[in-house]
Motif scaffolding. Structure first.
Motif, PDB file in Angstrom:
ATOM      1  N   SER A   1       0.766  -1.324   0.146  1.00 13.54           N
ATOM      2  CA  SER A   1       0.107  -0.673   0.065  1.00 13.54           C
ATOM      3  C   SER A   1       0.353   1.085   0.049  1.00 13.54           C
ATOM      4  CB  SER A   1      -0.772   0.091   1.460  1.00 13.54           C
ATOM      5  OG  SER A   1      -2.103   1.394   1.382  1.00 13.54           O
ATOM      6  N   VAL A   2       1.739   1.016   0.846  1.00 14.25           N
ATOM      7  CA  VAL A   2       2.810   2.544   0.993  1.00 14.25           C
ATOM      8  C   VAL A   2       3.375   2.868  -0.697  1.00 14.25           C
ATOM      9  CG1 VAL A   2       4.980   3.364   2.158  1.00 14.25           C
ATOM     10  CG2 VAL A   2       3.631   2.496   3.103  1.00 14.25           C
ATOM     11  N   LYS A   3       4.012   1.740  -1.278  1.00 21.40           N
ATOM     12  CA  LYS A   3       4.345   1.878  -2.164  1.00 21.40           C
ATOM     13  C   LYS A   3       3.404   2.286  -3.228  1.00 21.40           C
ATOM     14  CE  LYS A   3       7.912  -2.116  -1.783  1.00 21.40           C
ATOM     15  NZ  LYS A   3       8.448  -3.651  -2.379  1.00 21.40           N
ATOM     16  N   GLU A   4       2.206   1.782  -3.490  1.00 20.14           N
ATOM     17  CA  GLU A   4       1.177   2.412  -4.709  1.00 20.14           C
ATOM     18  C   GLU A   4       0.928   4.096  -4.130  1.00 20.14           C
ATOM     19  OE1 GLU A   4      -2.245   0.132  -4.411  1.00 20.14           O
ATOM     20  OE2 GLU A   4      -1.413  -2.146  -4.740  1.00 20.14           O
ATOM     21  N   GLU A   5       1.470   4.239  -2.772  1.00 24.45           N
ATOM     22  CA  GLU A   5       0.464   5.751  -2.800  1.00 24.45           C
ATOM     23  C   GLU A   5       1.943   6.629  -2.951  1.00 24.45           C
ATOM     24  OE1 GLU A   5      -0.681   8.065   1.615  1.00 24.45           O
ATOM     25  OE2 GLU A   5      -0.425   5.754   2.166  1.00 24.45           O
ATOM     26  N   LEU A   6       3.418   5.916  -2.281  1.00 20.52           N
ATOM     27  CA  LEU A   6       4.773   6.809  -3.292  1.00 20.52           C
ATOM     28  C   LEU A   6       4.510   6.967  -4.901  1.00 20.52           C
ATOM     29  CD1 LEU A   6       7.125   4.804  -1.609  1.00 20.52           C
ATOM     30  CD2 LEU A   6       7.134   7.083  -1.264  1.00 20.52           C
ATOM     31  N   GLN A   7       4.240   5.862  -5.045  1.00 19.23           N
ATOM     32  CA  GLN A   7       3.632   5.542  -6.660  1.00 19.23           C
ATOM     33  C   GLN A   7       2.942   6.775  -7.641  1.00 19.23           C
ATOM     34  OE1 GLN A   7       3.272   2.119  -9.044  1.00 19.23           O
ATOM     35  NE2 GLN A   7       2.885   3.239 -10.570  1.00 19.23           N
ATOM     36  N   THR A   8       1.710   7.034  -6.684  1.00 18.08           N
ATOM     37  CA  THR A   8       0.765   7.737  -6.933  1.00 18.08           C
ATOM     38  C   THR A   8       1.442   9.548  -6.494  1.00 18.08           C
ATOM     39  OG1 THR A   8      -0.620   6.496  -6.162  1.00 18.08           O
ATOM     40  CG2 THR A   8      -1.612   8.877  -5.895  1.00 18.08           C
ATOM     41  N   LYS A   9       2.263   9.228  -5.830  1.00 17.61           N
ATOM     42  CA  LYS A   9       2.770  10.432  -5.194  1.00 17.61           C
ATOM     43  C   LYS A   9       3.636  11.508  -6.834  1.00 17.61           C
ATOM     44  CE  LYS A   9       0.092  11.654  -1.427  1.00 17.61           C
ATOM     45  NZ  LYS A   9      -0.765  13.258  -1.862  1.00 17.61           N
ATOM     46  N   ASN A  10       4.404  10.443  -6.795  1.00 22.63           N
ATOM     47  CA  ASN A  10       6.110  10.913  -7.944  1.00 22.63           C
ATOM     48  C   ASN A  10       5.262  11.004  -8.974  1.00 22.63           C
ATOM     49  OD1 ASN A  10       8.491  10.319  -6.247  1.00 22.63           O
ATOM     50  ND2 ASN A  10       7.885   8.376  -6.655  1.00 22.63           N
ATOM     51  N   GLU A  11       3.936  10.709  -9.244  1.00 24.27           N
ATOM     52  CA  GLU A  11       3.220  10.495 -10.682  1.00 24.27           C
ATOM     53  C   GLU A  11       2.722  11.876 -10.477  1.00 24.27           C
ATOM     54  OE1 GLU A  11       0.701   7.360 -11.313  1.00 24.27           O
ATOM     55  OE2 GLU A  11       2.023   5.674 -11.751  1.00 24.27           O
ATOM     56  N   GLU A  12       2.373  12.396  -9.813  1.00 20.55           N
ATOM     57  CA  GLU A  12       1.481  13.520  -9.331  1.00 20.55           C
ATOM     58  C   GLU A  12       2.630  14.637  -9.146  1.00 20.55           C
ATOM     59  OE1 GLU A  12      -0.511  13.921  -5.733  1.00 20.55           O
ATOM     60  OE2 GLU A  12      -1.952  12.364  -6.378  1.00 20.55           O
ATOM     61  N   ILE A  13       3.822  14.348  -8.653  1.00 24.54           N
ATOM     62  CA  ILE A  13       4.946  15.321  -8.679  1.00 24.54           C
ATOM     63  C   ILE A  13       5.411  15.577 -10.581  1.00 24.54           C
ATOM     64  CG2 ILE A  13       7.158  15.534  -8.483  1.00 24.54           C
ATOM     65  CD1 ILE A  13       7.218  15.389  -5.893  1.00 24.54           C
ATOM     66  N   ILE A  14       5.484  14.556 -11.134  1.00 21.24           N
ATOM     67  CA  ILE A  14       6.054  14.984 -12.812  1.00 21.24           C
ATOM     68  C   ILE A  14       4.399  14.797 -12.744  1.00 21.24           C
ATOM     69  CG2 ILE A  14       5.598  13.358 -14.899  1.00 21.24           C
ATOM     70  CD1 ILE A  14       7.017  11.184 -12.937  1.00 21.24           C
ATOM     71  N   GLN A  15       3.733  15.152 -12.937  1.00 17.02           N
ATOM     72  CA  GLN A  15       2.275  16.148 -13.256  1.00 17.02           C
ATOM     73  C   GLN A  15       2.192  17.734 -13.341  1.00 17.02           C
ATOM     74  OE1 GLN A  15      -2.028  14.328 -12.122  1.00 17.02           O
ATOM     75  NE2 GLN A  15      -2.638  16.182 -13.874  1.00 17.02           N
ATOM     76  N   LEU A  16       2.668  17.891 -11.749  1.00 15.07           N
ATOM     77  CA  LEU A  16       2.355  19.014 -11.568  1.00 15.07           C
ATOM     78  C   LEU A  16       3.566  20.011 -12.421  1.00 15.07           C
ATOM     79  CD1 LEU A  16       1.873  18.601  -7.868  1.00 15.07           C
ATOM     80  CD2 LEU A  16       0.286  19.837  -9.026  1.00 15.07           C
TER      81      LEU A  16
END
Length: 439
Positions: free
Chosen positions: A170-185
């Motif tokens: 779950s933490v790995k998935e959340e990390l991946q989501t946040k990294n993707e959000e940063i790329i999008q931002l």
């Protein structure tokens, strides 16, 4: 005691400093949500596009030099507001990026601890397996209760390991989501920065154009001064006619209210008493007719509703640029001429519908010096729409908010389409800009 006083003084100073710091910050009390910033940006983009279209139409119009200067000022103001909105959006993206990065750092530390705990758990389970097989260990129990506890122990270890694996994933998935959000931002920020750079360049062009226009207007200031003075004289005649119509409306409304009040109060009384009451009421109305409108209960409700919508009323046209402000002031392009404006002037395109700004009743449709004027009463307030063609309403008609009452007529002296809009409270004008919604 002295020490306490010093401590209190120290904390008061710190508190005052923090309040001052917060109030100084440009974001304090003004922070907008991402969705609101996007809405503001879209509105300004539409406004800039509309104003740019008007500018193109006035470039080839020799008679509209003053109108072009006014539209250009409006466009510069629009672009400055747009750049401010972009700056706020960039700042918000940067704050969100920083928040995401902090979340990522926290999650990474959490993941490291979880992996360490899980490794120890696996190692302990492996050691137990080496020392004694699970089944042998359970069956070697001295009694049933001990066997139950050993079985429960293994079950808990198994569940704990399973839960730990799920949490790690779950933490790995959340990390991946946040990294993707940063790329999008980062992508969004680059787009906004690109748009801001483009807008700054366009703003500079508009400012240069404004300087050139000012120099050109100076060369024909005498001609423009003469034209403006003539226009001001014409406007005074129209204003006088509008004011006379408003006074007549107030007198008629008060007379009607007095008659209704007189007839209702005279029922059941003698004719002499009725005559005396009527005379007194008429005298009272005569003194009030020059000042305020006597409202019926229904009109009071409408009036209160109108007042409660101050600052959010729709514009009398859906799109356009304000080229004339309310009040008395030196003309921004020909300072030798003093502008006396009882309303605002809005330049727009041919065929633009004119809309009622609120529910009300049409009290007059006038033809003054070739210009059609529509007047709508909203309790004590009367909205005035001047330079209207194709009028679709008549005196006595009930209208609703944003109902089309005609279209903007052409201004013969400038070859542009302009609506002059006024708002009166009884016999005095008020600034329409403070009542209409901000664009």
């Amino acid at each position: 005691m002295q020490c306490n006083h010093r401590n209190i003084a120290k904390w008061l100073f710190i508190w005052a400093f923090l309040i001052g710091l917060c109030s100084y910050s440009p974001l304090y009390g003004q922070k907008k949500s991402s969705s609101q910033l996007k809405k503001d940006k879209q509105k300004l983009e539409t406004e800039i596009a509309n104003t740019q279209n008007l500018l193109k139409k006035t470039e080839k119009n020799q008679k509209a030099s003053l109108q072009q200067a006014a539209v250009l000022r409006q466009q510069i103001n629009n672009r400055e507001r747009y750049i401010t909105t972009l700056n706020n959006e960039i700042l918000q993206i940067e704050v969100q990026q920083e928040d995401n990065q902090q979340t990522i750092n926290t999650l990474q530390k959490k993941l490291e601890y979880m992996k360490t705990d899980y490794a120890q758990m696996v190692y302990m389970a492996y050691r137990h397996r080496r020392l004694m097989e699970k089944i042998t260990f359970i069956l070697a129990a001295e009694d049933f209760q001990q066997m139950f506890h050993r079985l429960r122990y293994y079950t808990m270890i198994s569940k704990s390991m399973k839960d730990q694996v799920e949490q790690i994933n779950s933490v790995k998935e959340e990390l991946q989501t946040k990294n993707e959000e940063i790329i999008q931002l980062k992508g969004e920020k680059l787009n906004v920065l690109s748009g801001k750079e483009k807008e700054i360049k366009q703003l500079e062009k508009d400012r240069n154009q404004k300087t050139k226009n000012a120099e050109a207007l100076k060369k024909k200031s005498q001609q423009l001064s003469s034209e403006l003075k003539k226009k001001q004289q014409e406007r005074k005649k129209i204003d006088a006619a509008i004011q006379a119509a408003i006074k007549a409306e107030i007198a008629a409304a008060n007379a009607k209210a007095a008659k209704k009040s007189s007839s209702s109060s005279s029922s059941g009384k003698s004719s002499s008493t009725s005559s005396s009451s009527s005379s007194s009421s008429s005298s009272s109305t005569s003194t009030r007719s020059n000042a305020t409108i006597t409202l019926t209960p229904e009109e009071k409700t409408l009036n209160n509703s109108f007042v409660s919508n101050k600052g959010s009323l729709p514009w009398p046209v859906a799109k356009g640029a304000k080229v004339g402000e309310y009040g008395n002031y030196p003309h921004p392009d020909v300072p030798s001429v003093t502008v006396e404006n009882h309303g605002i002037d809005i330049m727009t395109e041919a065929g633009t519908p004119v809309r009622a700004i609120y529910n009300g009743e049409v009290t007059a449709v006038l033809d003054i010096m070739g210009a059609k004027v529509v007047m709508i009463r909203h309790g004590e307030y009367i909205s005035v729409y001047q330079n209207v063609t194709g009028v679709k309403v008549k005196k006595g008609d009930k209208v609703t908010t944003k109902q089309t009452i005609g279209t903007v007529a052409k201004n013969a002296s400038t070859n542009t389409y302009e609506l002059h809009f006024e708002l009166w409270k009884n016999t005095a004008t008020v600034n329409p800009s403070s009542w209409l919604a901000r664009r």
